[in-house]
Structure formats: C-alpha cells, structure tokens
Design a protein around this motif. Structure first.
Motif, PDB file in Angstrom:
ATOM      1  N   ALA A   3       0.992  -0.969   0.032  1.00 57.06           N
ATOM      2  CA  ALA A   3       0.018   0.023   0.092  1.00 57.06           C
ATOM      3  C   ALA A   3       0.995   1.365   0.056  1.00 57.06           C
ATOM      4  O   ALA A   3       1.840   1.422   0.897  1.00 57.06           O
ATOM      5  N   LEU A   4       0.542   2.206  -0.915  1.00 52.81           N
ATOM      6  CA  LEU A   4       1.542   3.320  -1.109  1.00 52.81           C
ATOM      7  C   LEU A   4       0.961   4.643  -0.555  1.00 52.81           C
ATOM      8  O   LEU A   4       1.711   5.585  -0.369  1.00 52.81           O
ATOM      9  N   CYS A   5      -0.271   4.708  -0.420  1.00 56.36           N
ATOM     10  CA  CYS A   5      -0.577   6.109   0.037  1.00 56.36           C
ATOM     11  C   CYS A   5      -2.302   6.096   0.690  1.00 56.36           C
ATOM     12  O   CYS A   5      -2.899   5.052   0.516  1.00 56.36           O
ATOM     13  N   GLU A   6      -2.695   6.990   1.507  1.00 59.69           N
ATOM     14  CA  GLU A   6      -3.958   6.925   1.926  1.00 59.69           C
ATOM     15  C   GLU A   6      -4.836   7.007   0.927  1.00 59.69           C
ATOM     16  O   GLU A   6      -4.611   7.769  -0.316  1.00 59.69           O
ATOM     17  N   PRO A   7      -5.925   6.432   1.039  1.00 56.64           N
ATOM     18  CA  PRO A   7      -6.609   5.832   2.292  1.00 56.64           C
ATOM     19  C   PRO A   7      -6.249   4.372   2.401  1.00 56.64           C
ATOM     20  O   PRO A   7      -6.751   3.849   3.266  1.00 56.64           O
ATOM     21  N   VAL A   8      -5.384   3.862   1.448  1.00 54.96           N
ATOM     22  CA  VAL A   8      -5.043   2.260   1.860  1.00 54.96           C
ATOM     23  C   VAL A   8      -4.012   2.217   2.758  1.00 54.96           C
ATOM     24  O   VAL A   8      -3.132   2.871   2.613  1.00 54.96           O
ATOM     25  N   ASN A   9      -4.250   1.454   3.554  1.00 49.72           N
ATOM     26  CA  ASN A   9      -3.035   1.110   4.530  1.00 49.72           C
ATOM     27  C   ASN A   9      -2.634  -0.215   4.909  1.00 49.72           C
ATOM     28  O   ASN A   9      -1.985  -0.609   5.688  1.00 49.72           O
ATOM     29  N   GLU A  10      -3.456  -1.088   4.232  1.00 42.12           N
ATOM     30  CA  GLU A  10      -3.313  -2.699   4.163  1.00 42.12           C
ATOM     31  C   GLU A  10      -2.797  -2.811   2.703  1.00 42.12           C
ATOM     32  O   GLU A  10      -3.562  -2.528   1.791  1.00 42.12           O
ATOM     33  N   ASP A  11      -1.720  -3.877   2.675  1.00 44.36           N
ATOM     34  CA  ASP A  11      -1.198  -4.279   1.497  1.00 44.36           C
ATOM     35  C   ASP A  11      -2.093  -5.156   0.894  1.00 44.36           C
ATOM     36  O   ASP A  11      -3.076  -5.620   1.699  1.00 44.36           O
ATOM     37  N   ILE A  12      -2.068  -5.314  -0.577  1.00 39.48           N
ATOM     38  CA  ILE A  12      -2.883  -6.296  -1.127  1.00 39.48           C
ATOM     39  C   ILE A  12      -2.037  -7.314  -1.670  1.00 39.48           C
ATOM     40  O   ILE A  12      -0.786  -7.253  -1.503  1.00 39.48           O
ATOM     41  N   ARG A  13      -2.725  -8.637  -1.493  1.00 36.01           N
ATOM     42  CA  ARG A  13      -1.931  -9.889  -1.756  1.00 36.01           C
ATOM     43  C   ARG A  13      -1.562 -10.028  -3.071  1.00 36.01           C
ATOM     44  O   ARG A  13      -2.015  -9.522  -4.043  1.00 36.01           O
ATOM     45  N   SER A  14      -0.068 -10.362  -3.286  1.00 40.52           N
ATOM     46  CA  SER A  14       0.332 -10.383  -4.785  1.00 40.52           C
ATOM     47  C   SER A  14       0.940 -11.798  -4.970  1.00 40.52           C
ATOM     48  O   SER A  14       1.157 -12.480  -4.026  1.00 40.52           O
ATOM     49  N   TYR A  15       0.929 -12.461  -6.176  1.00 39.82           N
ATOM     50  CA  TYR A  15       1.278 -13.639  -6.407  1.00 39.82           C
ATOM     51  C   TYR A  15       2.392 -13.757  -7.362  1.00 39.82           C
ATOM     52  O   TYR A  15       2.357 -13.084  -8.149  1.00 39.82           O
ATOM     53  N   PRO A  16       3.259 -14.879  -7.075  1.00 41.23           N
ATOM     54  CA  PRO A  16       4.221 -15.325  -8.082  1.00 41.23           C
ATOM     55  C   PRO A  16       3.442 -15.615  -9.598  1.00 41.23           C
ATOM     56  O   PRO A  16       2.391 -16.205  -9.362  1.00 41.23           O
TER      57      PRO A  16
END
Ligand code: FES
Length: 109
Positions: free
Chosen positions: A78-91
């Motif tokens: 997560a890079l900036c407000e309002p998101v503060n929870e990372d999103i799941r990424s996949y190989p």
C-alpha cells in the motif's frame, strides 16, 4: 508454502501497460503487464469494494478507481492513503504463451 500454479489465461490477454481482471475459479485477480513482465494481485481493493482492474495503471503503481489509493503491483505494498493494508500479490510465470499464477494455499476447486 505449497505451490499451486494455475494456468489463468493466454499471455496476449494482458496488454503492455494495462491491467485486466480475471476470474480464477471464483477468485478475482488483477493481471498487469509492465516492461514485458506480468504481475498478479488480488483485484479487490483492501480499502473498499472496488476492482483495481477498473483503476489507472502508472508504471508499477495501480490507482484504485474509488478513492485513489495506490499499490505497488510488484509486491502489493500500500503506497498512500486511504489504503493502509497491503494487497496480496502472487508469483507469476510465463510458459508456452500462457500465464501461470501461484495461488499458494488458496483453494481453487
Ligand atoms: S476502495 Fe480502494 S481506495 Fe477506497
């Protein structure tokens, strides 16, 4: 973690500098192509119910269409407000013109 490589689509489905949403057995994924490389994250924003594939891709950053939060598509940060929870990424791996995503322990059947 257990590997669980799933053939999700043809490589050509993901245009350069673009993002597409794809359903993989009920799981909503976003696939991105940047500099010839394909990346995959969950498609639903961690802030609200918006699909990142409807957002704006700028380099390796995806901007959510709802409140303009941003994530790094390479690692889900997560890079900036309002998101503060990372999103799941996949190989991701490309094989024989197909895109494979390692969904790990996510149940796909
Ligand atoms: S739903 Fe994505 S930033 Fe709010």
């Amino acid at each position: 973690m257990t590997q669980n490589w799933i053939d999700v689509t043809a490589r050509e489905t993901v245009a350069e500098d673009d993002v597409v949403g794809i359903d993989v057995n009920g799981k909503d994924l976003a696939l991105y192509s940047v500099s010839g490389e394909v990346f995959a994250t969950d498609n639903i924003c961690t802030h609200g119910h918006a699909r990142l594939s409807d957002g704006f891709l700028d380099g390796c950053e995806i901007e959510c269409p709802l409140h303009q939060g941003k994530f790094d598509i390479r690692n889900g940060k997560a890079l900036c407000e309002p998101v503060n929870e990372d999103i799941r990424s996949y190989p991701v791996k490309i094989q024989d013109g197909r895109v494979f995503v390692d969904l790990g322990s996510f149940p796909t059947s």
